[in-house]
Design a protein around this motif. Structure first.
Motif, PDB file in Angstrom:
ATOM      1  N   ILE A 132      -5.030   2.586   3.408  1.00 29.26           N
ATOM      2  CA  ILE A 132      -3.930   1.907   4.317  1.00 29.26           C
ATOM      3  C   ILE A 132      -4.510   0.969   5.301  1.00 29.26           C
ATOM      4  CG2 ILE A 132      -2.108   3.774   3.712  1.00 29.26           C
ATOM      5  CD1 ILE A 132      -2.429   4.703   6.690  1.00 29.26           C
ATOM      6  N   GLU A 133      -4.004  -0.004   5.810  1.00 27.26           N
ATOM      7  CA  GLU A 133      -4.479  -0.527   6.887  1.00 27.26           C
ATOM      8  C   GLU A 133      -3.472  -0.825   8.017  1.00 27.26           C
ATOM      9  OE1 GLU A 133      -5.991  -4.073   5.120  1.00 27.26           O
ATOM     10  OE2 GLU A 133      -4.054  -4.799   4.511  1.00 27.26           O
ATOM     11  N   GLU A 134      -3.747  -1.189   9.159  1.00 28.99           N
ATOM     12  CA  GLU A 134      -2.681  -1.798  10.128  1.00 28.99           C
ATOM     13  C   GLU A 134      -2.349  -3.023   9.727  1.00 28.99           C
ATOM     14  OE1 GLU A 134      -4.022  -1.707  14.255  1.00 28.99           O
ATOM     15  OE2 GLU A 134      -4.295   0.527  14.092  1.00 28.99           O
ATOM     16  N   ALA A 135      -0.818  -3.376   9.781  1.00 25.87           N
ATOM     17  CA  ALA A 135      -0.306  -4.583   9.414  1.00 25.87           C
ATOM     18  C   ALA A 135       0.389  -5.284  10.510  1.00 25.87           C
ATOM     19  CB  ALA A 135       0.609  -4.303   8.430  1.00 25.87           C
ATOM     20  N   GLY A 136      -0.226  -5.255  11.539  1.00 26.19           N
ATOM     21  CA  GLY A 136       0.583  -5.870  12.975  1.00 26.19           C
ATOM     22  C   GLY A 136       1.205  -4.683  13.696  1.00 26.19           C
ATOM     23  N   ARG A 137       2.246  -5.242  14.350  1.00 24.49           N
ATOM     24  CA  ARG A 137       3.239  -4.455  15.102  1.00 24.49           C
ATOM     25  C   ARG A 137       4.726  -5.072  14.983  1.00 24.49           C
ATOM     26  NH1 ARG A 137       1.016  -1.339  18.849  1.00 24.49           N
ATOM     27  NH2 ARG A 137      -1.109  -1.569  19.273  1.00 24.49           N
ATOM     28  N   LEU A 138       5.400  -3.810  14.706  1.00 27.64           N
ATOM     29  CA  LEU A 138       6.988  -4.221  14.665  1.00 27.64           C
ATOM     30  C   LEU A 138       7.479  -4.646  15.690  1.00 27.64           C
ATOM     31  CD1 LEU A 138       7.706  -0.973  12.219  1.00 27.64           C
ATOM     32  CD2 LEU A 138       7.192  -3.127  11.513  1.00 27.64           C
ATOM     33  N   ASP A 139       8.567  -5.429  15.557  1.00 26.50           N
ATOM     34  CA  ASP A 139       9.505  -5.724  16.458  1.00 26.50           C
ATOM     35  C   ASP A 139      10.293  -4.860  16.948  1.00 26.50           C
ATOM     36  OD1 ASP A 139      10.527  -7.535  18.476  1.00 26.50           O
ATOM     37  OD2 ASP A 139      11.762  -8.712  16.846  1.00 26.50           O
ATOM     38  N   LEU A 140      10.167  -3.629  17.351  1.00 22.43           N
ATOM     39  CA  LEU A 140      10.898  -2.389  17.679  1.00 22.43           C
ATOM     40  C   LEU A 140      10.516  -2.078  19.229  1.00 22.43           C
ATOM     41  CD1 LEU A 140      10.668  -0.300  14.616  1.00 22.43           C
ATOM     42  CD2 LEU A 140      12.642  -1.627  15.243  1.00 22.43           C
ATOM     43  N   VAL A 149      -0.268  -0.461   2.609  1.00 24.95           N
ATOM     44  CA  VAL A 149      -1.465  -0.059   1.773  1.00 24.95           C
ATOM     45  C   VAL A 149      -2.401  -1.394   1.711  1.00 24.95           C
ATOM     46  CG1 VAL A 149      -0.016   1.747   0.313  1.00 24.95           C
ATOM     47  CG2 VAL A 149       0.115  -0.618  -0.553  1.00 24.95           C
ATOM     48  N   THR A 150      -3.687  -1.041   1.154  1.00 17.82           N
ATOM     49  CA  THR A 150      -4.454  -2.034   0.850  1.00 17.82           C
ATOM     50  C   THR A 150      -4.894  -2.191  -0.615  1.00 17.82           C
ATOM     51  OG1 THR A 150      -6.243  -0.173   0.665  1.00 17.82           O
ATOM     52  CG2 THR A 150      -5.622  -1.231   3.085  1.00 17.82           C
ATOM     53  N   ASP A 151      -5.651  -3.253  -0.950  1.00 17.70           N
ATOM     54  CA  ASP A 151      -6.088  -3.556  -2.235  1.00 17.70           C
ATOM     55  C   ASP A 151      -6.843  -2.294  -2.796  1.00 17.70           C
ATOM     56  OD1 ASP A 151      -4.995  -6.110  -2.051  1.00 17.70           O
ATOM     57  OD2 ASP A 151      -6.975  -6.994  -1.511  1.00 17.70           O
ATOM     58  N   THR A 152      -7.452  -1.519  -1.952  1.00 16.86           N
ATOM     59  CA  THR A 152      -8.377  -0.186  -2.375  1.00 16.86           C
ATOM     60  C   THR A 152      -7.195   0.587  -3.138  1.00 16.86           C
ATOM     61  OG1 THR A 152     -10.079  -0.750  -0.657  1.00 16.86           O
ATOM     62  CG2 THR A 152      -9.691   1.553  -1.717  1.00 16.86           C
ATOM     63  N   PHE A 153      -6.117   0.842  -2.345  1.00 19.28           N
ATOM     64  CA  PHE A 153      -4.884   1.585  -2.888  1.00 19.28           C
ATOM     65  C   PHE A 153      -4.713   1.100  -4.243  1.00 19.28           C
ATOM     66  CE2 PHE A 153      -0.490   1.781  -3.507  1.00 19.28           C
ATOM     67  CZ  PHE A 153      -0.164   3.196  -3.690  1.00 19.28           C
ATOM     68  N   LEU A 154      -4.308  -0.164  -4.366  1.00 16.42           N
ATOM     69  CA  LEU A 154      -3.985  -0.658  -5.652  1.00 16.42           C
ATOM     70  C   LEU A 154      -4.983  -0.199  -6.676  1.00 16.42           C
ATOM     71  CD1 LEU A 154      -2.548  -4.031  -4.595  1.00 16.42           C
ATOM     72  CD2 LEU A 154      -1.151  -2.037  -5.245  1.00 16.42           C
ATOM     73  N   ARG A 155      -6.350  -0.536  -6.352  1.00 12.18           N
ATOM     74  CA  ARG A 155      -7.352  -0.472  -7.284  1.00 12.18           C
ATOM     75  C   ARG A 155      -7.523   1.006  -7.647  1.00 12.18           C
ATOM     76  NH1 ARG A 155     -10.975  -2.790  -4.652  1.00 12.18           N
ATOM     77  NH2 ARG A 155     -11.867  -1.073  -3.738  1.00 12.18           N
TER      78      ARG A 155
END
Length: 191
Positions: A132-140, A149-155
């Motif tokens: 997994i990776e950080e995907a920015g910040r939520l507007d909350l 999840v990352t490309d590594t997760f998919l692979r």
């Protein structure tokens, strides 16, 4: 350049790059248009599959390609490299991955709300493993960090995209959005 040389060039670039790379970037290096390059990539992918090569060409949406070891041969590759076996993922880690994959981007508090337990250490371990990776910040309120999840997760899980995730409890493939509802005990359930 002949088609055989173009295929060889693609093979060499994918091998050397080691990470997913956009078809447009490969096309630029080959001095071909993206459509021609995509056709060559598909041909290379088919050649590897037909001869059950130890390598496989993976496609990741929206338009990235990667050469990697065919999963079938993974155990033998590990033996020759004499690498330490990674510990298998714990049930908690698999739960957190499922929550993120089906709902991303999500905050740590969302993960903990769904699971009902503190998930901080599990999230940290999954970040360290690159699943997994950080995907920015939520507007909350508080602008919490979002995870995806990352490309590594998919692979690792043999997926081309999140659309390849199995449907949740009784869903059809067309209706892949999870639905939440409260169960008899007041806990959130996935339908």
């Amino acid at each position: 350049m002949t088609e055989r040389q173009e295929l060889g060039s693609l093979e060499a670039m994918l091998f050397a790059h080691a990470e997913p790379v956009e078809a447009a970037r490969l096309a630029d290096a080959l001095r071909l248009d993206t459509e021609e390059t995509t056709e060559l990539l598909q041909k290379l992918q088919k050649l590897y599959d037909e001869r059950e090569s130890g390598m496989v060409i993976l496609y990741f949406e929206p338009d990235r390609w990667q050469m990697t070891t065919r999963p079938y041969y993974g155990e033998m590759v590990k033996r020759i490299l004499d690498t330490r076996r990674n510990a298998p993922l714990s049930p908690a880690a698999l739960e957190v991955l499922a929550v993120i994959a089906y709902n991303q981007p999500v905050s740590r508090s969302f993960i903990e709300q769904v699971r009902g337990v503190d998930s901080s250490s599990t999230v940290t371990k999954l970040l360290d493993k690159g699943l997994i990776e950080e995907a920015g910040r939520l507007d909350l309120p508080g602008k919490p960090v979002a995870f995806q999840v990352t490309d590594t997760f998919l692979r690792v899980f043999g997926l081309g995209s999140l659309n390849d995730l199995p449907p949740l409890h009784g869903e059809t493939q067309d209706n892949a959005e999870p639905e939440e509802s409260e169960g008899d005990d007041g806990q959130l359930e996935w339908k």
